[in-house]
Scaffold this motif. Sequence first.
Motif, PDB file in Angstrom:
ATOM      1  N   LEU A  25       0.836  -1.186   0.000  1.00  0.00           N
ATOM      2  CA  LEU A  25       0.000   0.000   0.000  1.00  0.00           C
ATOM      3  C   LEU A  25       0.880   1.248   0.000  1.00  0.00           C
ATOM      4  O   LEU A  25       1.687   1.441   0.911  1.00  0.00           O
ATOM      5  N   ILE A  26       0.749   2.074  -1.029  1.00  0.00           N
ATOM      6  CA  ILE A  26       1.463   3.340  -1.093  1.00  0.00           C
ATOM      7  C   ILE A  26       0.534   4.417  -0.518  1.00  0.00           C
ATOM      8  O   ILE A  26      -0.590   4.594  -0.987  1.00  0.00           O
ATOM      9  N   VAL A  27       1.020   5.127   0.486  1.00  0.00           N
ATOM     10  CA  VAL A  27       0.185   6.042   1.251  1.00  0.00           C
ATOM     11  C   VAL A  27       0.571   7.492   0.967  1.00  0.00           C
ATOM     12  O   VAL A  27       1.737   7.882   1.130  1.00  0.00           O
ATOM     13  N   GLY A  28      -0.398   8.270   0.559  1.00  0.00           N
ATOM     14  CA  GLY A  28      -0.215   9.707   0.409  1.00  0.00           C
ATOM     15  C   GLY A  28      -0.899  10.445   1.545  1.00  0.00           C
ATOM     16  O   GLY A  28      -1.860   9.939   2.143  1.00  0.00           O
ATOM     17  N   ILE A  29      -0.395  11.625   1.860  1.00  0.00           N
ATOM     18  CA  ILE A  29      -0.980  12.462   2.899  1.00  0.00           C
ATOM     19  C   ILE A  29      -1.617  13.677   2.215  1.00  0.00           C
ATOM     20  O   ILE A  29      -0.929  14.398   1.485  1.00  0.00           O
ATOM     21  N   ARG A  30      -2.900  13.869   2.451  1.00  0.00           N
ATOM     22  CA  ARG A  30      -3.600  14.955   1.777  1.00  0.00           C
ATOM     23  C   ARG A  30      -2.934  16.302   2.087  1.00  0.00           C
ATOM     24  O   ARG A  30      -2.709  16.640   3.239  1.00  0.00           O
TER      25      ARG A  30
ATOM     26  N   HIS B 100      -7.145   0.842   6.119  1.00  0.00           N
ATOM     27  CA  HIS B 100      -6.782   0.634   4.713  1.00  0.00           C
ATOM     28  C   HIS B 100      -5.804  -0.527   4.505  1.00  0.00           C
ATOM     29  O   HIS B 100      -5.419  -0.796   3.362  1.00  0.00           O
ATOM     30  N   LEU B 101      -5.410  -1.195   5.570  1.00  0.00           N
ATOM     31  CA  LEU B 101      -4.392  -2.250   5.422  1.00  0.00           C
ATOM     32  C   LEU B 101      -4.899  -3.390   4.549  1.00  0.00           C
ATOM     33  O   LEU B 101      -4.213  -3.827   3.619  1.00  0.00           O
ATOM     34  N   ASP B 102      -6.059  -3.950   4.854  1.00  0.00           N
ATOM     35  CA  ASP B 102      -6.771  -4.871   3.959  1.00  0.00           C
ATOM     36  C   ASP B 102      -5.876  -5.930   3.308  1.00  0.00           C
ATOM     37  O   ASP B 102      -5.840  -6.081   2.093  1.00  0.00           O
ATOM     38  N   GLY B 103      -5.100  -6.633   4.134  1.00  0.00           N
ATOM     39  CA  GLY B 103      -4.283  -7.727   3.628  1.00  0.00           C
ATOM     40  C   GLY B 103      -2.987  -7.326   2.970  1.00  0.00           C
ATOM     41  O   GLY B 103      -2.272  -8.176   2.406  1.00  0.00           O
ATOM     42  N   HIS B 104      -2.641  -6.047   2.997  1.00  0.00           N
ATOM     43  CA  HIS B 104      -1.363  -5.624   2.420  1.00  0.00           C
ATOM     44  C   HIS B 104      -0.206  -6.150   3.261  1.00  0.00           C
ATOM     45  O   HIS B 104      -0.296  -6.235   4.478  1.00  0.00           O
ATOM     46  N   GLN B 105       0.884  -6.463   2.581  1.00  0.00           N
ATOM     47  CA  GLN B 105       2.064  -7.026   3.249  1.00  0.00           C
ATOM     48  C   GLN B 105       3.093  -5.977   3.641  1.00  0.00           C
ATOM     49  O   GLN B 105       4.025  -6.277   4.382  1.00  0.00           O
ATOM     50  N   ALA B 106       2.950  -4.766   3.139  1.00  0.00           N
ATOM     51  CA  ALA B 106       3.887  -3.688   3.461  1.00  0.00           C
ATOM     52  C   ALA B 106       3.213  -2.354   3.196  1.00  0.00           C
ATOM     53  O   ALA B 106       2.230  -2.276   2.447  1.00  0.00           O
ATOM     54  N   VAL B 107       3.748  -1.299   3.805  1.00  0.00           N
ATOM     55  CA  VAL B 107       3.226   0.053   3.649  1.00  0.00           C
ATOM     56  C   VAL B 107       4.365   0.980   3.243  1.00  0.00           C
ATOM     57  O   VAL B 107       5.395   1.041   3.932  1.00  0.00           O
ATOM     58  N   GLY B 108       4.190   1.678   2.117  1.00  0.00           N
ATOM     59  CA  GLY B 108       5.174   2.655   1.665  1.00  0.00           C
ATOM     60  C   GLY B 108       4.682   4.062   1.930  1.00  0.00           C
ATOM     61  O   GLY B 108       3.540   4.410   1.594  1.00  0.00           O
ATOM     62  N   LEU B 109       5.525   4.874   2.536  1.00  0.00           N
ATOM     63  CA  LEU B 109       5.166   6.222   2.958  1.00  0.00           C
ATOM     64  C   LEU B 109       6.104   7.256   2.336  1.00  0.00           C
ATOM     65  O   LEU B 109       7.226   6.923   1.930  1.00  0.00           O
ATOM     66  N   PRO B 110       5.683   8.518   2.296  1.00  0.00           N
ATOM     67  CA  PRO B 110       6.645   9.573   1.962  1.00  0.00           C
ATOM     68  C   PRO B 110       7.761   9.573   3.013  1.00  0.00           C
ATOM     69  O   PRO B 110       7.629   8.933   4.063  1.00  0.00           O
TER      70      PRO B 110
ATOM     71  N   GLY C 118       1.671  -4.050  12.228  1.00  0.00           N
ATOM     72  CA  GLY C 118       1.890  -5.475  12.009  1.00  0.00           C
ATOM     73  C   GLY C 118       2.447  -5.816  10.643  1.00  0.00           C
ATOM     74  O   GLY C 118       2.432  -6.994  10.248  1.00  0.00           O
ATOM     75  N   VAL C 119       2.955  -4.824   9.896  1.00  0.00           N
ATOM     76  CA  VAL C 119       3.566  -5.062   8.590  1.00  0.00           C
ATOM     77  C   VAL C 119       4.806  -4.183   8.466  1.00  0.00           C
ATOM     78  O   VAL C 119       4.912  -3.141   9.135  1.00  0.00           O
ATOM     79  N   PRO C 120       5.759  -4.571   7.612  1.00  0.00           N
ATOM     80  CA  PRO C 120       6.922  -3.713   7.390  1.00  0.00           C
ATOM     81  C   PRO C 120       6.499  -2.381   6.772  1.00  0.00           C
ATOM     82  O   PRO C 120       5.595  -2.327   5.933  1.00  0.00           O
ATOM     83  N   CYS C 121       7.159  -1.312   7.199  1.00  0.00           N
ATOM     84  CA  CYS C 121       6.910   0.028   6.666  1.00  0.00           C
ATOM     85  C   CYS C 121       8.206   0.587   6.091  1.00  0.00           C
ATOM     86  O   CYS C 121       9.294   0.244   6.557  1.00  0.00           O
ATOM     87  N   PHE C 122       8.074   1.437   5.092  1.00  0.00           N
ATOM     88  CA  PHE C 122       9.280   2.008   4.498  1.00  0.00           C
ATOM     89  C   PHE C 122       8.988   3.378   3.918  1.00  0.00           C
ATOM     90  O   PHE C 122       7.856   3.695   3.560  1.00  0.00           O
TER      91      PHE C 122
END
Length: 432
Positions: free
Chosen positions: A158-163, A225-235, A255-259
């Motif tokens: 999941l690639i996460v943007g901040i409004r 928004h995690l919904d089974g995602h294995q990782a989260v990418g952030l700015p 509960g998932v790797p973040c980067f």
Amino acid sequence: MINPGCTEGVARDPWTAPWDVVVIGNGLAGSAAALFAAKRGLSVAVVGSGSQLPLSSGLFDLVGMIPGESAYTTRPWDTVDALVQSTPGHPYGKLGAGTIREAFQSFISVLAEEGVGYQLCPENGRVITSVGTVKASYALPETMMAGATALEQRWKTLIVGIRGLKGFEASQVAQTARGFWPTLSAVEIAPEGLGRPGDLYAEALARELDLPKGRERLIQALRPHLDGHQAVGLPPIIGMERSREALEHLEASLGVPCFEIPGMPPTAAGVRLREALDRAFSRYGVATFVGGRAQVVTETDTGFSITASLRGDEKTLSARKMILATGRFMGGGLVGDRCRVTEPLLDLYVAQPSGREAWHRCDLFDPKGHAVNRAGVESDEQMHPLSEGGRPVNSNLFVAGSILAHQDWKREKSGAGISIATAFRAAESCGA
């Protein structure tokens, strides 16, 4: 800003006391050289007009490719050997693999002391960027390491943007990269209470995530928004002074790797690096004259006298030895006119094409690069600058970083490696 260094707990006057080493330039090469010299027990002062590190991605390249090639290498050490063989006089050829490895290890250990962790990637770690392309690098911030694994394994991410955040659009990242990473998806969130109304900037958010309450606000906004995602990418917002603590908190809670994803300049990762180096200066007693520009350097019986301009005032300091790390054209270490390239501070010999007509190829974007980008100051293996006749100019003068000749760091993707490794050798030679 002036930070007087200390010797055995006694404050010294930065303008009147003689220094063992003065470093001219406070970019990556100058900062590394100052810290390497200080770690050797030498008293060190830095004079620099400014640093471009806040504009950097925070990644440290060793080498990415041979000029003319288009794909990143997965075997950087083999590529270093090939680069040295194909480019006589290349700075790496004066150092050897052992010195380069030791330089990287020593530098990242200094950053680790300041809470900024890096990991070396012997095969060049590949990470996605904020425009959805791939960047490969030898040393990645620990806040970006999970991104290299996620890309390699093609995790559902999941690639996460901040409004409202400037310079980062999660949908653009996912859409551009979906051709080689089909399991990407994007979401834009607006964490309640995180950031100020109006435009947001990565650096400001990173400072908010230094605090547990800031991280909790982000976590609460992310969970649905995690919904089974294995990782989260952030700015690049995972903390500033407490990035390791922030990363551990996010990963434990979600509960998932973040980067972090390398962003557009100026970047929080670049600011984080600059601030870590400034803290290291204080730790090791390095005096900094930030905003000061060296105007005149005079050789003396005991070394050098350097006149610097600082906020309109001229001051003079003395040192036994000097390291020149003033960069290339953008940093003012080299100056080009219609006829030739010169080194303006000491008038050192600059190796360059014999005439202006040979500076550039016909194609501006020729993948082999342009000859003028290999112009620079030549040195011996101890990093003494050389005269046109090939002799050391001064046994107490050393040079480091991108000002050196016979390298095209932009094409080679070798800028950080050349800066760190030559700074290490220059500091080593100062302490000899």
